[in-house]
Scaffold this motif. Structure first.
Motif, PDB file in Angstrom:
ATOM      1  N   SER A 205      -3.085   0.025  -3.865  1.00 13.09           N
ATOM      2  CA  SER A 205      -3.154  -1.076  -2.915  1.00 13.09           C
ATOM      3  C   SER A 205      -3.090  -2.363  -3.720  1.00 13.09           C
ATOM      4  O   SER A 205      -3.912  -2.588  -4.615  1.00 13.09           O
TER       5      SER A 205
ATOM      6  N   LYS B  48      -2.787  -3.845   7.252  1.00  8.37           N
ATOM      7  CA  LYS B  48      -3.988  -4.321   6.589  1.00  8.37           C
ATOM      8  C   LYS B  48      -3.761  -5.762   6.144  1.00  8.37           C
ATOM      9  O   LYS B  48      -2.649  -6.134   5.784  1.00  8.37           O
TER      10      LYS B  48
ATOM     11  N   HIS C  27       0.252   3.852   7.087  1.00 10.60           N
ATOM     12  CA  HIS C  27      -0.634   2.849   6.522  1.00 10.60           C
ATOM     13  C   HIS C  27      -2.072   3.301   6.759  1.00 10.60           C
ATOM     14  O   HIS C  27      -2.439   3.633   7.866  1.00 10.60           O
TER      15      HIS C  27
ATOM     16  N   GLN D 200       0.854  -1.178   0.000  1.00  9.61           N
ATOM     17  CA  GLN D 200       0.000   0.000   0.000  1.00  9.61           C
ATOM     18  C   GLN D 200       0.889   1.226   0.000  1.00  9.61           C
ATOM     19  O   GLN D 200       1.803   1.331   0.808  1.00  9.61           O
TER      20      GLN D 200
END
Lengths: 260, 432
Positions: free
Chosen positions: A50, B431, A126, A39
């Motif tokens: 991403s 993530k 992030h 990302q």
């Protein structure tokens, strides 16, 4: 070896990096047992890329511990250019690595080439991207989207994307005049990759920078179709779906303000 | 030791009969040095005035008739009141006798063309080393003990064998104690006074001295090197190439002159003196000359005054104050309790240094003439320039690492586009 990921075709990584390298310079490849994720934002922080290459995209894939590989994408591209599209690519990294190791095996001959790229420490923020229900989702051939962007780029810096029940209209106006391309839902039975699908919950009209969109279109080679997701006042999502649930997504902030 | 060449001295005309040359520990270096001690007039240090080594000079000492006269060749110092003495060695140092024991009847050529001038020195400086015992150094002042004058002066006589002789004169001793009072906290213990050094008092005393020193103007070489050059701001790039050359010359001229202002014993000390005061002149890169400097505003004048003051103080500190004391005084001087506020000066010098660094960085690094200049500040500037160059290279390297696409995107007008972080929250966690 902490990380060992074998790609049947070097081509995939080559195209992914080629598409990203014009948006970001250096970035972390976050590797964990689910795959390799990336990302990053561009310098102006108005666009975000991403990438997710799921473990299933590799065969085999092994990552014992979460690890971030900070790589300069230009350097990575240089090395990837040394690989033939059909080569088998293996990514390797040790625990607390200084370098990432890339091995290219020719599928036809016994040629084996091996490269190390120096890693760098990248301090990256992030962002958490929530799952969003978009007002409009347009699926179209990636080549078509690329063509529209390039054509309109000749006239203007930005494009207005207007999605209604009738179709989706890309329009722009510049010094020399104006132009518009409208696409309607279209189903081609013989060539489903040429389908245009428009899923709409409410009409949307947004303006975006064409330079960025053209940049995103460099990923067109990765997938025959591209998905545009729009909602008012949120970034546009341009998604290229890859095999095995892997994807390459671009987000771009809409232009809000006086002009247009 | 049989033949030591005579030395040429200029002694105060009004000295008393008891005046003697004696050997005392130098207040800064503790090396034995010669002083002229006169119980009535006080004590004198010898300041050496010498021609630069490159200039071949010598003294021709002769006697014209009855009156002993010194004639200088080259250095045409016509000094009618000057008499020549011969100081053979330490043992006879106390006996100042007109040089009758060694008749210089037919003239004498003295190879070493130096002249020693006796100049008065404050007793204070001679007394100070007794407060600077190594144990006292560094320990906070409250821990320091009050000591009687006897004990303190005792320490000095241990180091200098002639000190007792000086102390034997009651009025000298009294004068010394008075000077001690000026810089000490005192308590009365019975009929005896006890002394303890007070850095604050000493500092204000030194400031007073420095004020005196600059009241009549600093010597022109010091003024040039540490004041004018330190405060000048760099100007046009065009003038710099020449100025470097002229400055290299100037610094060469400086060297002998700065020698001449140091005391007799201070041959070895010259380097420390100059380098210390250099340090005080902080950041001065001193290699750009300004043709017409604007000393107009009151602000500039006060800056000049401050820098003069600091240069003077640092000269005193580095020449006459024992190292252990000067190291405690220097931070005190720059601290908030300092009697003088140097903050505006520091700020100004920092500004100048910045300007200079910028100017220097813009100059080609292959400029070797700069290496010839003797200012150590140059090194500092050079390292700074080096650093800057590296940073630039880093930026360049980074630029090389970015693709054309990235460069193109930089030109995109992102007006009206929000940042991604406005839409998506930051997460610490990765993530999936």
């Amino acid at each position: 070896m902490l990380l060992e990921a074998r790609l049947e075709q070097a081509n995939l990584l080559k195209k992914v990096v080629d598409a990203i390298k014009d948006l970001v310079q250096d970035c972390n490849f976050d590797c964990n047992d689910s795959g390799v994720a990336l990302q990053a934002m561009d310098n102006s922080h108005v666009a975000l890329v991403s990438m997710m290459l799921k473990a299933e995209s590799f065969s085999p894939f092994r990552c014992d511990r979460n690890i971030a590989l900070g790589i300069n994408l230009s350097s990575l591209m240089k090395v990837l250019r040394c690989a033939q599209n059909e080569d088998i690519l293996t990514l390797k990294a040790e625990d607390a690595p200084d370098v990432v190791n890339l091995v290219f095996e020719s599928s036809e001959s016994d040629r084996l080439s091996e490269y190390d790229i120096k890693l760098m420490d990248i301090d990256q923020e992030h962002l958490g991207i929530p799952e969003t229900e978009y007002s409009a989702t347009i699926t179209m051939p990636s080549a078509e989207f690329q063509r529209i962007c390039r054509d309109l780029m000749a006239l203007s810096e930005s494009v207005a994307i207007e999605a209604t029940k009738e179709g989706v209209k890309f329009s722009c106006s510049g010094d020399i005049g104006n132009g518009a391309v409208t696409l309607r839902s279209h189903t081609n039975v013989d060539k489903p990759e040429l389908n245009v699908e428009i899923a709409l919950s409410e009409p949307v009209a947004l303006t975006f920078s064409l330079k960025y969109l053209v940049n995103f279109c460099k990923a067109s080679g990765l997938s025959s179709t591209v998905k545009l997701c729009l909602s008012n006042e949120v970034p546009l999502l341009v998604e290229y779906t890859l095999a095995s649930n892997s994807y390459l997504r671009f987000y771009l902030a809409p232009k809000i303000g006086d002009e247009e | 030791m049989a033949t030591q060449p005579p030395k040429l001295l200029i002694l105060p005309e009004s000295r008393s009969r008891q005046a003697r040359i004696c050997t005392l520990a130098h207040p800064r270096t503790s090396n034995p040095s010669r002083y002229l001690f006169d119980p009535e007039k006080g004590i004198y240090e010898f300041t050496k005035v010498a021609a630069p080594k490159s200039a071949s000079r010598s003294w021709l000492i002769g006697r014209a008739g009855l009156s002993r006269q010194t004639i200088g060749i080259g250095n045409t110092k016509e000094a009618s009141s000057t008499e020549t003495f011969h100081v053979a060695n330490e043992e006879t140092a106390l006996d100042i006798e007109p040089a009758t024991d060694r008749p210089i009847s037919d003239g004498y050529v003295l190879k070493n063309a130096e002249l020693l001038i006796a100049t008065p020195i404050d007793y204070l400086f001679l007394v100070l080393p007794c407060f600077a015992s190594p144990s006292a150094a560094g320990s906070p002042s409250k821990k320091r003990l009050f000591l009687s004058a006897d004990d303190l002066l005792e320490k000095l006589s241990e180091k200098s064998k002639h000190f007792n002789h000086i102390l034997s004169h009651a009025n000298t001793r009294q004068a010394m104690e008075e000077r001690m009072q000026a810089v000490c906290d005192t308590v009365d213990a019975g009929d005896e006074k006890m002394y303890r050094l007070s850095e604050e008092k000493l500092l204000s005393e030194l400031v007073l001295k420095a004020e005196n020193m600059i009241a009549r103007g600093l010597p022109s070489t010091i003024e040039e090197k540490f004041i004018r050059k330190a405060l000048e701001t760099p100007v046009l790039v065009l003038t710099r190439e020449e100025s470097t050359v002229s400055e290299a010359n100037a610094s060469q001229n400086d060297t002998p002159m700065s020698e001449s202002i140091t005391s007799e014993s201070a041959d070895s000390q010259i380097s420390t003196t100059t380098s210390d005061s250099k340090a005080s002149a902080t950041s001065a890169a001193t290699d750009m000359t300004i043709p017409n400097e604007p000393i107009s505003t009151a602000n500039t004048t006060s800056l000049y005054h401050l820098l003069r003051l600091r240069t003077a103080i640092s000269y005193i500190l580095s020449s006459y104050i024992p190292p252990s004391l000067s190291t405690t005084l220097e931070p005190l001087l720059s601290s908030a309790q300092s009697p003088i506020d140097f903050a505006p000066l520091n700020k100004h010098l920092a500004d100048i240094a910045k300007l200079r660094a910028e100017a220097l960085a813009s100059r080609s690094l292959g400029d070797f003439s700069r290496k010839r200049s003797m200012y150590e500040e140059d090194d500092a500037v050079e390292t700074r320039a080096e650093k800057k160059r590296k940073e630039e290279e880093e930026v360049k390297r980074k630029k090389a690492g970015e693709s054309r696409g990235i460069r193109d995107l930089k030109k995109v007008d992102t007006k009206g586009m929000k940042k991604m972080s406005d839409f998506f929250g930051k997460t610490a966690a990765k993530k999936k």
